[in-house]
Write a protein that holds these residues in place. Structure first.
Motif, mmCIF file in Angstrom:
data_model
loop_
_atom_site.group_PDB
_atom_site.id
_atom_site.type_symbol
_atom_site.label_atom_id
_atom_site.label_comp_id
_atom_site.label_asym_id
_atom_site.label_seq_id
_atom_site.Cartn_x
_atom_site.Cartn_y
_atom_site.Cartn_z
ATOM 1 N N UNK A 1 0.838 -1.215 0.000
ATOM 2 C CA UNK A 1 0.000 0.000 0.000
ATOM 3 C C UNK A 1 0.869 1.260 0.000
ATOM 4 N N UNK A 2 1.913 1.252 0.820
ATOM 5 C CA UNK A 2 2.818 2.402 0.883
ATOM 6 C C UNK A 2 3.522 2.610 -0.454
ATOM 7 N N UNK A 3 3.954 1.519 -1.077
ATOM 8 C CA UNK A 3 4.619 1.625 -2.381
ATOM 9 C C UNK A 3 3.683 2.227 -3.423
ATOM 10 N N UNK A 4 2.445 1.793 -3.435
ATOM 11 C CA UNK A 4 1.468 2.308 -4.399
ATOM 12 C C UNK A 4 1.239 3.801 -4.176
ATOM 13 N N UNK A 5 1.050 4.212 -2.920
ATOM 14 C CA UNK A 5 0.850 5.640 -2.617
ATOM 15 C C UNK A 5 2.075 6.468 -3.012
ATOM 16 N N UNK A 6 3.254 5.955 -2.721
ATOM 17 C CA UNK A 6 4.480 6.675 -3.051
ATOM 18 C C UNK A 6 4.653 6.772 -4.561
ATOM 19 N N UNK A 7 4.309 5.708 -5.277
ATOM 20 C CA UNK A 7 4.382 5.736 -6.745
ATOM 21 C C UNK A 7 3.402 6.753 -7.311
ATOM 22 N N UNK A 8 2.184 6.810 -6.757
ATOM 23 C CA UNK A 8 1.209 7.817 -7.204
ATOM 24 C C UNK A 8 1.776 9.216 -7.021
ATOM 25 N N UNK A 9 2.406 9.451 -5.870
ATOM 26 C CA UNK A 9 2.995 10.751 -5.590
ATOM 27 C C UNK A 9 4.113 11.054 -6.583
ATOM 28 N N UNK A 10 4.999 10.077 -6.833
ATOM 29 C CA UNK A 10 6.115 10.282 -7.765
ATOM 30 C C UNK A 10 5.586 10.603 -9.160
ATOM 31 N N UNK A 11 4.596 9.867 -9.607
ATOM 32 C CA UNK A 11 4.027 10.109 -10.934
ATOM 33 C C UNK A 11 3.455 11.520 -11.027
ATOM 34 N N UNK A 12 2.671 11.923 -10.039
ATOM 35 C CA UNK A 12 2.062 13.261 -10.094
ATOM 36 C C UNK A 12 3.124 14.353 -10.008
ATOM 37 N N UNK A 13 4.174 14.111 -9.220
ATOM 38 C CA UNK A 13 5.277 15.079 -9.104
ATOM 39 C C UNK A 13 5.973 15.275 -10.457
ATOM 40 N N UNK A 14 5.931 14.256 -11.295
ATOM 41 C CA UNK A 14 6.560 14.320 -12.614
ATOM 42 C C UNK A 14 5.550 14.566 -13.734
ATOM 43 N N UNK A 15 4.356 15.034 -13.367
ATOM 44 C CA UNK A 15 3.349 15.397 -14.351
ATOM 45 C C UNK A 15 2.750 14.213 -15.090
#
Length: 122
Positions: free
Chosen positions: A76-90
Motif C-alpha cells: 500500500x505504501x509503495x502504491x501511494x508513493x508511486x502515485x505521488x512520484x508520478x504526479x510530481x513528474x506530471x
C-alpha cells in the motif's frame, strides 16, 4: 551503530540490484525516492514502462524468503508513493504504463529472484 550498518548493507544490495537490472535492459531513473507516504528503492524504465522496484535482502530464509517480506501494508505504501512520484513528474496514475517489481536477494547476492508485476493495485 547497528542501524547505520543496516543502512549501508541496504544501499549495497540496492546498488547490486540496480546493476543486475541494467544488465537486463532497464534504465535507471531514481534511487531511494522518499516521500511522507513511503520510499521506493529503485525507479527504472523498461522500454516505455516505469518500474517501481522494492529490493529485499535476506541472509537466509530461516524467517521467510526475501520476497515474502513485502507485506500488504508495504505494498500500500509503495502504491501511494508511486502515485505521488508520478504526479510530481506530471504523469497520471491512470494514463501511464507502470508496474511494481520485487528484486529478492539472498545468499549474500548469489541468489537473485526478479519478480515482475509482484504488486497489483487494488
Amino acid at each position: 551503530m547497528q542501524s547505520l550498518s543496516k543502512r549501508l548493507i541496504g544501499q549495497n544490495y540496492e546498488a547490486l540490484a540496480q546493476k543486475y537490472l541494467i544488465r537486463h535492459g532497464l534504465t535507471p531513473v531514481a534511487m531511494n525516492f522518499s516521500a511522507k507516504c513511503g520510499e521506493i528503492d529503485l525507479i527504472m524504465k523498461d522500454s516505455h514502462c516505469i518500474v517501481f522496484i522494492e529490493v529485499k535482502y535476506r541472509k537466509n530464509d530461516q524467517f521467510g524468503s526475501a520476497a515474502e517480506m513485502v507485506t500488504p501494508s508495504k505494498a500500500k505504501k509503495l502504491i501511494k508513493t508511486a502515485q505521488f512520484w508520478l504526479s510530481k513528474h506530471g504523469l497520471s496514475f491512470y494514463d501511464t504504463e507502470f508496474r511494481f517489481d520485487v528484486l529478492a536477494i539472498e545468499d549474500n547476492g548469489s541468489n537473485i529472484n526478479w519478480i515482475k508485476n509482484a504488486i497489483t493495485q487494488g
